[in-house]
Design a protein around this motif. Structure first.
Motif, PDB file in Angstrom:
ATOM      1  N   ARG A 181      42.827 -38.050  63.166  1.00  0.00           N
ATOM      2  CA  ARG A 181      41.375 -37.913  62.999  1.00  0.00           C
ATOM      3  C   ARG A 181      40.788 -37.009  64.082  1.00  0.00           C
ATOM      4  O   ARG A 181      39.919 -36.172  63.806  1.00  0.00           O
ATOM      5  N   ALA A 182      41.266 -37.175  65.292  1.00  0.00           N
ATOM      6  CA  ALA A 182      40.749 -36.358  66.384  1.00  0.00           C
ATOM      7  C   ALA A 182      41.108 -34.884  66.210  1.00  0.00           C
ATOM      8  O   ALA A 182      40.401 -34.001  66.714  1.00  0.00           O
ATOM      9  N   SER A 183      42.185 -34.600  65.512  1.00  0.00           N
ATOM     10  CA  SER A 183      42.625 -33.214  65.354  1.00  0.00           C
ATOM     11  C   SER A 183      41.783 -32.443  64.343  1.00  0.00           C
ATOM     12  O   SER A 183      41.680 -31.215  64.427  1.00  0.00           O
ATOM     13  N   PHE A 184      41.171 -33.137  63.384  1.00  0.00           N
ATOM     14  CA  PHE A 184      40.363 -32.456  62.376  1.00  0.00           C
ATOM     15  C   PHE A 184      39.133 -31.795  63.019  1.00  0.00           C
ATOM     16  O   PHE A 184      38.577 -32.313  64.004  1.00  0.00           O
ATOM     17  N   ASP A 185      38.687 -30.678  62.425  1.00  0.00           N
ATOM     18  CA  ASP A 185      37.410 -30.111  62.837  1.00  0.00           C
ATOM     19  C   ASP A 185      36.308 -31.132  62.614  1.00  0.00           C
ATOM     20  O   ASP A 185      36.401 -31.991  61.732  1.00  0.00           O
ATOM     21  N   GLN A 186      35.230 -31.031  63.391  1.00  0.00           N
ATOM     22  CA  GLN A 186      34.154 -32.019  63.334  1.00  0.00           C
ATOM     23  C   GLN A 186      33.579 -32.153  61.927  1.00  0.00           C
ATOM     24  O   GLN A 186      33.350 -33.269  61.437  1.00  0.00           O
ATOM     25  N   THR A 187      33.345 -31.023  61.261  1.00  0.00           N
ATOM     26  CA  THR A 187      32.772 -31.074  59.911  1.00  0.00           C
ATOM     27  C   THR A 187      33.723 -31.752  58.941  1.00  0.00           C
ATOM     28  O   THR A 187      33.310 -32.561  58.104  1.00  0.00           O
ATOM     29  N   TRP A 188      35.019 -31.444  59.039  1.00  0.00           N
ATOM     30  CA  TRP A 188      36.013 -32.053  58.143  1.00  0.00           C
ATOM     31  C   TRP A 188      36.075 -33.558  58.377  1.00  0.00           C
ATOM     32  O   TRP A 188      36.118 -34.340  57.422  1.00  0.00           O
TER      33      TRP A 188
END
Length: 391
Positions: A181-188
């Protein structure tokens, strides 16, 4: 070797003990049957769909397939499925390999030497002995330096055509849920959170439910008007393969209604997103985010894959944004190298490269004509700058 070899036996066979010195490595090349080929390569670390005999036979029916396995001390250490394409008039032939050579064990201390030895053997057999052009498309690399492309260029292969949109989007697997979850871009990540509030249900479906995916895919294609140049008609053949090579089927439901689905190739160290489909309700539900998040978790928990290859974009900016957000901070966006070509005979090189160039022009013309059709969705991603990575 029997095609019924067990997966346990296969793993043991593919892990030769002891180091192989690069300057003394001796490979034995053998042509094997289609069944033996698919059974053995299913345990390779770099196995891919394009190198499966059952797939290639259906996808490219006009070529002659030659499954080349390479052995050290009777242990298979790599392989290449060569497609022989005869040129018009029988003037010459081209030996084509896509996403190859494959390595059985990428962690073997002499994996690079094995790769180089396979390339040398292919040159000796198809270029020197049989007078063909050898044309290879290497994999996109998760490392900044593409070692396979460099090895081929070092072996005398010349650069050929490159894909218009070469970037491939790879998600890092084997992360904890918090790390993922932390690796995803903020919008994603924000869209994923919204999807989880929509009463959606994820399901790993059995092969018998492939028909539902076909209906969903057909409806989506008609709705979105995307030009389809894929190998979708090979799915039936792929879904009757041995479970190791057979793709996996995943669905997302809203209540009892199927809203999204995906077909994933999961063998080897790199899982691949083959096909996806959604209905009209999927977008407001953010079902695509929900689907891929759970596929990533399933791959991390149920396979040895280290990367989830989302493929490219075909020039659609929306796909780029969606995939880029999923790749996030832990994944990589990396280009597929250009095709590389080699021939011992100058005439064979000229004829082969000319034929490949003509085929590429026809492909580009077909795509240009599809863009001229206003009833088909149009690519809107800016063309990438001229690639400086591959010389």
């Amino acid at each position: 070797m029997s095609a019924a070899v067990s997966s346990v036996d296969r793993v043991e066979m593919l892990r030769p003990s002891g180091a192989l010195r690069a300057d003394t490595i001796e490979l034995t090349r053998r042509l094997v049957s289609a069944d033996d080929w698919d059974a053995i390569i299913s345990g390779f670390d770099t196995v891919c769909q394009e190198q499966i005999f059952a797939f290639a036979q259906l996808r490219w029916p006009s070529v002659t397939l030659e499954p080349n396995l390479f052995y050290v001390s009777n242990v298979p250490v790599g392989g290449v499925l060569i497609m022989i394409q005869r040129l018009p008039g029988g003037l010459s032939s081209i030996a084509i390999a896509k996403w190859a050579p494959m390595i059985a064990d990428t962690q073997h201390p002499e994996a690079d030497a094995i790769y180089n030895a396979m390339v040398a053997a292919l040159k000796a057999e198809y270029a020197d002995k049989r007078g063909m052009l050898v044309s290879i498309l290497p994999h996109a690399s998760t490392d900044p330096h593409n070692a396979d492309y460099a090895a081929l260029r070092g072996a005398g292969f010349k650069r050929g055509y490159a894909l218009t949109y070469p970037d491939r989007y790879l998600v890092k697997l084997q992360l904890s849920e918090a790390e993922l979850r932390a690796s995803f871009d903020q919008t994603w990540r924000r869209q994923l959170t919204k999807s989880e509030k929509n009463n959606l249900r994820f399901e790993h479906a059995p092969p018998e439910q492939l028909g539902a995916f076909k209906l969903l895919y057909a409806a989506m294609s008609e709705r979105k008007l995307f030009p389809d140049f894929s190998a979708f008609d090979t799915l039936d053949k792929l879904f009757v393969l041995d479970p190791t090579l057979r793709p996996e089927l995943f669905y997302v439901y809203e209540g009892d209604a199927l809203v999204a689905g995906a077909v994933i190739f999961k063998a080897g160290k790199r899982a691949v997103y083959l096909y996806g489909a959604t209905n009209a309700a999927a977008l407001p539900l953010r079902a695509g985010y929900f689907l891929h998040f759970h596929i990533i978790q399933w791959l991390s928990q149920s396979t040895d894959a280290e990367w989830y290859d989302l493929g490219g974009t075909d020039g659609f900016l929306g796909l780029h944004q969606f995939k880029k957000g999923m790749v996030g901070s832990r994944g990589v966006i990396t280009p597929v190298p250009p095709v590389v070509n080699y021939a011992s005979n100058p005439l064979a090189y000229a004829l082969g490269v000319g034929a490949l160039g003509a085929r590429e022009m026809l492909h580009r013309l077909r795509r240009t004509l599809s863009r001229a059709n206003r009833n088909i969705a149009q690519s809107d991603q800016p063309l990438p700058p001229l690639d400086r990575q591959f010389s």
